[in-house]
Design a protein around this motif. Structure first.
Motif, PDB file in Angstrom:
ATOM      1  N   ALA A 236       6.808   5.185  10.161  1.00 15.19           N
ATOM      2  CA  ALA A 236       5.598   4.052  11.277  1.00 15.19           C
ATOM      3  C   ALA A 236       5.534   3.355   9.378  1.00 15.19           C
ATOM      4  CB  ALA A 236       4.507   4.637  11.571  1.00 15.19           C
ATOM      5  N   TYR A 237       4.614   2.290   9.597  1.00 15.18           N
ATOM      6  CA  TYR A 237       3.298   1.263   8.393  1.00 15.18           C
ATOM      7  C   TYR A 237       2.742   2.620   7.782  1.00 15.18           C
ATOM      8  CZ  TYR A 237       1.050  -2.341   5.521  1.00 15.18           C
ATOM      9  OH  TYR A 237       0.617  -2.711   3.942  1.00 15.18           O
ATOM     10  N   PRO A 238       2.928   2.387   6.600  1.00 15.65           N
ATOM     11  CA  PRO A 238       1.643   3.720   5.445  1.00 15.65           C
ATOM     12  C   PRO A 238       0.272   2.594   5.094  1.00 15.65           C
ATOM     13  CG  PRO A 238       3.026   3.725   4.643  1.00 15.65           C
ATOM     14  CD  PRO A 238       3.822   2.335   5.697  1.00 15.65           C
ATOM     15  N   GLY A 239       0.312   1.689   5.243  1.00 13.58           N
ATOM     16  CA  GLY A 239      -0.874   1.248   4.525  1.00 13.58           C
ATOM     17  C   GLY A 239      -2.217   1.407   4.892  1.00 13.58           C
ATOM     18  N   LEU A 240      -3.147   1.152   3.937  1.00 17.00           N
ATOM     19  CA  LEU A 240      -4.316   1.865   4.344  1.00 17.00           C
ATOM     20  C   LEU A 240      -5.185   0.878   5.618  1.00 17.00           C
ATOM     21  CD1 LEU A 240      -7.032   2.790   3.388  1.00 17.00           C
ATOM     22  CD2 LEU A 240      -7.283   0.924   2.106  1.00 17.00           C
ATOM     23  N   MET A 241      -4.646  -0.457   6.001  1.00 17.19           N
ATOM     24  CA  MET A 241      -5.698  -0.848   7.534  1.00 17.19           C
ATOM     25  C   MET A 241      -4.850  -0.328   8.309  1.00 17.19           C
ATOM     26  SD  MET A 241      -6.618  -2.956   9.221  1.00 17.19           S
ATOM     27  CE  MET A 241      -7.077  -4.723   7.409  1.00 17.19           C
ATOM     28  N   ALA A 242      -3.203  -0.401   8.293  1.00 15.17           N
ATOM     29  CA  ALA A 242      -3.056   1.251   9.352  1.00 15.17           C
ATOM     30  C   ALA A 242      -3.518   2.708  10.095  1.00 15.17           C
ATOM     31  CB  ALA A 242      -1.167   0.800   9.535  1.00 15.17           C
ATOM     32  N   GLU A 243      -3.991   3.207   9.031  1.00 18.70           N
ATOM     33  CA  GLU A 243      -4.711   4.149   8.943  1.00 18.70           C
ATOM     34  C   GLU A 243      -5.981   3.571   9.146  1.00 18.70           C
ATOM     35  OE1 GLU A 243      -3.520   7.521   8.931  1.00 18.70           O
ATOM     36  OE2 GLU A 243      -1.675   6.072   7.841  1.00 18.70           O
ATOM     37  N   SER A 244      -6.624   3.167   9.130  1.00 19.32           N
ATOM     38  CA  SER A 244      -8.252   2.177   9.461  1.00 19.32           C
ATOM     39  C   SER A 244      -7.661   2.438  10.664  1.00 19.32           C
ATOM     40  CB  SER A 244      -8.214   1.164   8.612  1.00 19.32           C
ATOM     41  OG  SER A 244      -8.482   1.811   6.999  1.00 19.32           O
ATOM     42  N   ASN A 245      -6.485   1.739  11.507  1.00 18.79           N
ATOM     43  CA  ASN A 245      -6.734   1.259  12.958  1.00 18.79           C
ATOM     44  C   ASN A 245      -6.208   2.629  13.562  1.00 18.79           C
ATOM     45  OD1 ASN A 245      -7.891  -1.267  12.328  1.00 18.79           O
ATOM     46  ND2 ASN A 245      -5.524  -2.296  12.215  1.00 18.79           N
ATOM     47  N   GLY A 246      -6.018   3.383  12.668  1.00 15.53           N
ATOM     48  CA  GLY A 246      -5.469   4.932  13.537  1.00 15.53           C
ATOM     49  C   GLY A 246      -4.518   5.116  13.741  1.00 15.53           C
ATOM     50  N   GLN A 247      -3.322   4.842  12.861  1.00 18.82           N
ATOM     51  CA  GLN A 247      -1.663   4.505  12.881  1.00 18.82           C
ATOM     52  C   GLN A 247      -1.762   6.461  13.525  1.00 18.82           C
ATOM     53  OE1 GLN A 247       0.865   3.785  13.727  1.00 18.82           O
ATOM     54  NE2 GLN A 247       1.579   2.742  11.263  1.00 18.82           N
ATOM     55  N   SER A 248      -2.118   7.898  13.043  1.00 12.87           N
ATOM     56  CA  SER A 248      -2.178   8.976  13.218  1.00 12.87           C
ATOM     57  C   SER A 248      -2.695   9.089  14.935  1.00 12.87           C
ATOM     58  CB  SER A 248      -2.783  10.015  12.446  1.00 12.87           C
ATOM     59  OG  SER A 248      -3.937   9.708  12.468  1.00 12.87           O
ATOM     60  N   ASN A 249      -3.244   8.700  14.963  1.00 13.43           N
ATOM     61  CA  ASN A 249      -3.193   8.749  16.726  1.00 13.43           C
ATOM     62  C   ASN A 249      -2.681   8.075  17.712  1.00 13.43           C
ATOM     63  OD1 ASN A 249      -5.968   9.419  18.517  1.00 13.43           O
ATOM     64  ND2 ASN A 249      -5.122   7.330  19.091  1.00 13.43           N
ATOM     65  N   ALA A 250      -2.553   6.354  17.204  1.00 15.12           N
ATOM     66  CA  ALA A 250      -1.680   5.901  18.152  1.00 15.12           C
ATOM     67  C   ALA A 250       0.326   6.233  18.023  1.00 15.12           C
ATOM     68  CB  ALA A 250      -1.845   4.548  17.292  1.00 15.12           C
ATOM     69  N   ILE A 251       0.560   6.961  16.411  1.00 12.82           N
ATOM     70  CA  ILE A 251       1.610   7.572  17.678  1.00 12.82           C
ATOM     71  C   ILE A 251       1.656   9.450  18.355  1.00 12.82           C
ATOM     72  CG2 ILE A 251       3.453   9.271  16.019  1.00 12.82           C
ATOM     73  CD1 ILE A 251       2.735   7.476  13.241  1.00 12.82           C
ATOM     74  N   ALA A 252       0.255   9.502  17.775  1.00 20.41           N
ATOM     75  CA  ALA A 252       0.539  10.766  18.800  1.00 20.41           C
ATOM     76  C   ALA A 252       0.206  10.671  19.765  1.00 20.41           C
ATOM     77  CB  ALA A 252      -0.707  12.338  17.857  1.00 20.41           C
ATOM     78  N   GLU A 253      -0.746  10.071  20.309  1.00 22.62           N
ATOM     79  CA  GLU A 253       0.269   8.636  22.030  1.00 22.62           C
ATOM     80  C   GLU A 253       0.962   8.249  22.611  1.00 22.62           C
ATOM     81  OE1 GLU A 253      -3.170   5.848  24.437  1.00 22.62           O
ATOM     82  OE2 GLU A 253      -3.008   5.998  22.610  1.00 22.62           O
ATOM     83  N   SER A 254       1.819   7.869  21.625  1.00 25.53           N
ATOM     84  CA  SER A 254       3.091   7.427  22.761  1.00 25.53           C
ATOM     85  C   SER A 254       3.357   9.078  22.791  1.00 25.53           C
ATOM     86  CB  SER A 254       3.563   6.357  21.408  1.00 25.53           C
ATOM     87  OG  SER A 254       4.656   5.907  21.514  1.00 25.53           O
ATOM     88  N   ILE A 255       3.649   9.921  21.612  1.00 26.19           N
ATOM     89  CA  ILE A 255       4.783  10.613  21.867  1.00 26.19           C
ATOM     90  C   ILE A 255       4.053  11.232  23.093  1.00 26.19           C
ATOM     91  CG2 ILE A 255       5.016  13.353  20.815  1.00 26.19           C
ATOM     92  CD1 ILE A 255       5.517  12.130  17.834  1.00 26.19           C
ATOM     93  N   ALA A 256       2.268  11.883  22.833  1.00 24.55           N
ATOM     94  CA  ALA A 256       2.401  12.825  24.149  1.00 24.55           C
ATOM     95  C   ALA A 256       2.426  11.425  25.313  1.00 24.55           C
ATOM     96  CB  ALA A 256       0.740  12.912  24.015  1.00 24.55           C
ATOM     97  N   ILE A 257       2.442  10.416  25.853  1.00 27.74           N
ATOM     98  CA  ILE A 257       2.532   9.395  26.368  1.00 27.74           C
ATOM     99  C   ILE A 257       4.288   9.413  26.934  1.00 27.74           C
ATOM    100  CG2 ILE A 257       2.507   7.597  27.532  1.00 27.74           C
ATOM    101  CD1 ILE A 257      -0.519   8.225  27.881  1.00 27.74           C
ATOM    102  N   MET A 258       4.537   9.395  26.273  1.00 27.18           N
ATOM    103  CA  MET A 258       6.398   9.424  26.971  1.00 27.18           C
ATOM    104  C   MET A 258       7.015  10.729  26.860  1.00 27.18           C
ATOM    105  SD  MET A 258       9.300   7.735  24.034  1.00 27.18           S
ATOM    106  CE  MET A 258      11.034   7.367  25.099  1.00 27.18           C
ATOM    107  N   SER A 259       5.725  11.580  26.158  1.00 28.48           N
ATOM    108  CA  SER A 259       6.864  13.117  27.371  1.00 28.48           C
ATOM    109  C   SER A 259       6.649  13.356  28.604  1.00 28.48           C
ATOM    110  CB  SER A 259       6.173  14.624  26.019  1.00 28.48           C
ATOM    111  OG  SER A 259       4.268  14.417  26.310  1.00 28.48           O
TER     112      SER A 259
END
Length: 269
Positions: free
Chosen positions: A119-142
């Protein structure tokens, strides 16, 4: 039937890493063109923008409507910049989640293709909720109540890969890799020396054969030689067989059985 491994390529783990990163390796567009009919791409996360490092939409597979989602890398500098070298931002994962929820609503199987350095590790990605977006995708797909299959075709690194790989069955091309981070990153953390990446690749057990033996992936799709757009038919014929068998098997299960079996699959880890 998946083809025999009797002529599998003998490469070192790090040579397979380099093969997985090869710019000539097919990207999601080429797999879609070869495997599916009538693909309609969907854009945007309905919140901010469209991330072109994730391609997703609706297609027909042997007359069956399916949802296809996958990472995209470019074939040249311009395309790689447009796709951020396959490194997805939160918008891309939110787009994937939107498509997965839609697939569940209309009972369409979900087929994902993984090929990302992370996943893109840049400041803008983190500001826009990168970790939450990944976690949500994992949770939804599971918890999706529709069949899901993942094909790891190139690099499968970190949460950026796992976000669209929590599937009922996970298949991997022979020269793909799947790991928590790159061998260079692993070597830098463990030995403070990124030049020991080749040694790290041996230790990490990131090849398709290693992961099959560890039961992390279910099967391996063998390559006569490292796959390119010119010899893609050899692997896509195997993929067609895999997807057909998968859809036939899971179409006989109830929504609750599908979600329960996926849960049990990942609980084993």
């Amino acid at each position: 039937m998946v083809m025999s491994m009797s002529k599998k390529i003998e490469l070192t783990p790090y040579e397979r890493v380099l093969a997985a990163r090869d710019i000539n390796r097919p990207n999601i567009d080429e797999y879609i063109e070869t495997l599916f009919d009538d693909f309609i791409e969907m854009h945007g996360d309905r919140l901010y923008k469209d991330d072109k490092s994730i391609v997703g939409g609706i297609a027909m597979f042997h007359g069956i409507p399916v949802t296809v989602i996958g990472h995209k890398k470019g074939k040249n500098t311009e395309e790689n910049i447009e796709c951020n070298f396959g490194m997805t931002s939160p918008e891309g994962y939110r787009k994937a989640v939107r498509l997965m929820k839609e697939a569940e609503k209309f009972s369409r199987p979900v087929i994902t293709f993984v090929d990302t350095p992370g996943a893109y590790p840049g400041l803008m990605a983190e500001s826009n909720g990168q970790s939450n977006a990944i976690a949500e995708s994992i949770a939804i797909m599971s918890s999706l109540k529709t069949p899901t299959i993942t094909l790891i075709t190139g690099e499968g690194s970190s949460g950026g890969a796992l976000a669209i790989a929590v599937a009922d069955t996970v298949w991997m091309l022979e020269n793909a890799v799947y790991s928590i981070l790159s061998p260079e990153g692993f070597a830098s953390i463990l030995w403070k020396d990124g030049k020991r990446a080749s040694e790290a690749a041996e230790v990490m057990k990131i090849t398709a054969e290693d992961l099959k033996n560890l039961h992390i992936v279910d099967q391996v799709i063998w390559e006569k030689e490292p796959v390119t757009a010119q010899n893609i038919d050899y692997v896509t014929e195997q993929m067609k067989s895999v997807i057909c068998d998968f859809i036939e098997k899971y179409s006989q299960l109830s929504e609750e059985e599908i979600a329960s079996q996926r849960y049990e699959r990942f609980r084993v880890f």
